[in-house]
Write an enzyme that holds these catalytic residues in place. Structure first.
Site, PDB file in Angstrom:
ATOM      1  N   HIS A 110       0.838  -1.205   0.000  1.00 10.59           N
ATOM      2  CA  HIS A 110       0.000   0.000   0.000  1.00 10.59           C
ATOM      3  C   HIS A 110       0.873   1.255   0.000  1.00 10.59           C
ATOM      4  O   HIS A 110       0.693   2.146  -0.849  1.00 10.59           O
ATOM      5  CB  HIS A 110      -0.909  -0.009   1.234  1.00 10.59           C
ATOM      6  CG  HIS A 110      -1.806   1.186   1.329  1.00 10.59           C
ATOM      7  ND1 HIS A 110      -3.095   1.176   0.869  1.00 10.59           N
ATOM      8  CD2 HIS A 110      -1.591   2.440   1.833  1.00 10.59           C
ATOM      9  CE1 HIS A 110      -3.642   2.370   1.075  1.00 10.59           C
ATOM     10  NE2 HIS A 110      -2.747   3.150   1.664  1.00 10.59           N
ATOM     11  N   GLU A 111       1.815   1.307   0.920  1.00 12.16           N
ATOM     12  CA  GLU A 111       2.679   2.488   1.014  1.00 12.16           C
ATOM     13  C   GLU A 111       3.634   2.573  -0.170  1.00 12.16           C
ATOM     14  O   GLU A 111       4.012   3.674  -0.587  1.00 12.16           O
ATOM     15  CB  GLU A 111       3.458   2.469   2.330  1.00 12.16           C
ATOM     16  CG  GLU A 111       2.590   2.465   3.587  1.00 12.16           C
ATOM     17  CD  GLU A 111       1.623   3.622   3.669  1.00 12.16           C
ATOM     18  OE1 GLU A 111       1.886   4.671   3.028  1.00 12.16           O
ATOM     19  OE2 GLU A 111       0.594   3.486   4.353  1.00 12.16           O
TER      20      GLU A 111
ATOM     21  N   HIS B 285       2.023   4.578  -2.878  1.00 11.86           N
ATOM     22  CA  HIS B 285       2.164   6.019  -2.626  1.00 11.86           C
ATOM     23  C   HIS B 285       3.571   6.494  -2.980  1.00 11.86           C
ATOM     24  O   HIS B 285       3.744   7.528  -3.636  1.00 11.86           O
ATOM     25  CB  HIS B 285       1.903   6.332  -1.147  1.00 11.86           C
ATOM     26  CG  HIS B 285       0.479   6.167  -0.716  1.00 11.86           C
ATOM     27  ND1 HIS B 285      -0.580   6.670  -1.432  1.00 11.86           N
ATOM     28  CD2 HIS B 285      -0.064   5.571   0.384  1.00 11.86           C
ATOM     29  CE1 HIS B 285      -1.708   6.395  -0.805  1.00 11.86           C
ATOM     30  NE2 HIS B 285      -1.425   5.727   0.296  1.00 11.86           N
TER      31      HIS B 285
END
Length: 419
Positions: free
Chosen positions: A18-19, A22
């Site tokens: 998920h990170e 980003h």
């Protein structure tokens, strides 16, 4: 597999990807990413690569990418400050020493008159010993503050989050949840390649040795036509019928090698939560192949996502109780139960949780990715950003709401599991 290890691996992997979404899109946009963190709380491990510090923190319940400009910069250089300057080969300021200047004897010490470290990238001040002469220095785009011996990279405005176009910021924020969907898809494709893709045809797959189906003379490949006179059009029909008849004899009409046969099976009664259901010891058939697995990954991801969205809708309308939500404690218990059944089911759980994480993060709640995307879409429509102070206040309310929700869900988990 040890439950603690399984929980940390699954949760850590979901947060990592998920990170990572980003991070990748933010860096592509030219945003300075100061830290990529897995977990919260004190650091237990860290290393720096290029501009970013990669850290693992004590509590494995989330993560973050700290982008320059999202929060006010912690270090400021104001008029009247005394700082030391170190220069690069082009005679531009490379490092600005905030304290402990005595450790840097080669530094030029000045009393700051003016500093613009975002747009003009210049610092002006009076050199010690020459207070009558005001000097101005150009600051490198890749310069650093030095505070307590630690380097902190200075972020010019063009490296900050809010300097980028709305579309670039939307991509950087949306990339996290999208990465969770991609991860789930990849896991499901892998499962399809490893064990085949479950088919919904009314055909028997593998039978459990000494199971009721095997004892009744059923065989792998048998095509079930009717059970107790009811047509079986899918494997789901078979499962539902068997579940409804624990310890009750069923008349099964099937086709085997183009020959119609009749068999009688009595499903075994087993506990499933608070109810007793029937099982007869047969699995549904599976299909193999790369294309089949690729298709399965997409359809299963979409099916699970649709189910989660439906349940969230029921939560809003009151059809689904908040008591049924699971927090970290509930997910840990779920991991414990699934870990006992093997790695395959752990991978299925990881795929489900990854989709769930992606969808929940897209909810338009301030402090979640969905809330940030909502602000960005409003900015795109209005043609100007929302007031930063108002946005911060709304985000604060969102954080408070999420903390309260987490406490309620965790307390429900504890009551359900331990009290």
């Amino acid at each position: 597999m040890n439950t603690v290890i399984a929980f940390i691996l699954i949760f850590g992997t979901l947060v990592f990807f998920h990170e990572l979404g980003h991070l990748i899109l933010a860096q592509r946009a030219g945003i300075l990413c100061r830290e990529f963190a897995i977990g919260f709380g004190p650091k237990i491990f860290s290393f720096k690569k290029n501009e970013t510090v990669y850290t693992i923190r004590l509590l494995p319940i989330g993560g973050f990418v700290r982008m320059a400009g999202e929060d006010p910069e912690m270090i400021e250089v104001k008029p009247g400050y005394t700082v030391g300057l170190l220069f690069d080969s082009e005679n531009k300021v490379e490092k600005i020493i905030i304290n402990q200047k005595e450790k840097y004897p080669d530094a030029l010490v000045i009393e700051v008159e003016q500093a613009d470290l975002e747009h003009q990238m210049r610092i002006t001040g009076y050199e010690h010993g020459n207070e009558d002469h005001l000097s101005s220095f150009s600051v490198s785009e890749t310069s650093f503050f030095i505070v307590d011996g630690e380097e902190v990279q200075i972020a010019p405005y063009n490296r900050q989050f809010h300097s980028k176009t709305v579309w670039q910021r939307i991509k950087a924020i949306a990339a996290g949840p999208i990465m969770n969907f991609i991860l789930a898809y990849v896991i499901l494709v892998m499962l399809g390649l490893m064990q085949g893709v479950p088919s919904d045809e009314p055909v028997l797959g593998k039978l459990i040795d000494n199971g009721r189906a095997a004892e009744a003379g059923l065989q792998e490949g048998d095509r079930i036509q009717t059970i107790n006179g009811e047509n079986m059009r899918s494997w789901t029909d078979i499962v539902n019928t068997v579940r409804e008849h624990p310890e009750k004899e069923l008349k099964i009409v099937l086709m085997r090698d183009n020959v119609k046969l009749t068999k009688y099976v009595t499903p075994e009664a087993v506990k499933a939560g608070d109810e007793t259901v029937g099982r007869f010891g047969a699995y549904n058939p599976v299909k193999t192949g790369v294309l089949t697995s690729i298709s399965y990954g997409a359809t299963e991801t979409a099916t699970v996502a649709q189910s989660i969205v439906t349940n969230l809708g029921k939560l809003v309308t009151g059809q689904f109780s908040i008591d049924m939500l699971a927090g970290p404690v509930g997910i840990y218990d779920m991991t414990d139960q699934v870990a006992k059944t093997g790695v395959i089911n752990l991978l299925k759980l990881a795929a489900f949780l990854s989709i769930n994480l992606g969808i929940v993060n897209l909810l338009p709640i301030p402090a979640l990715d969905g809330g940030r995307l909502l602000f960005l879409f409003i900015e795109a429509i209005r043609g100007k950003p929302i007031n930063r102070e108002k946005e911060a206040f709304v985000v604060f309310i969102g954080v408070a709401f999420l903390m309260l929700l987490m406490l309620v869900v965790t307390w429900n988990d504890i009551q359900r599991l331990f009290l």
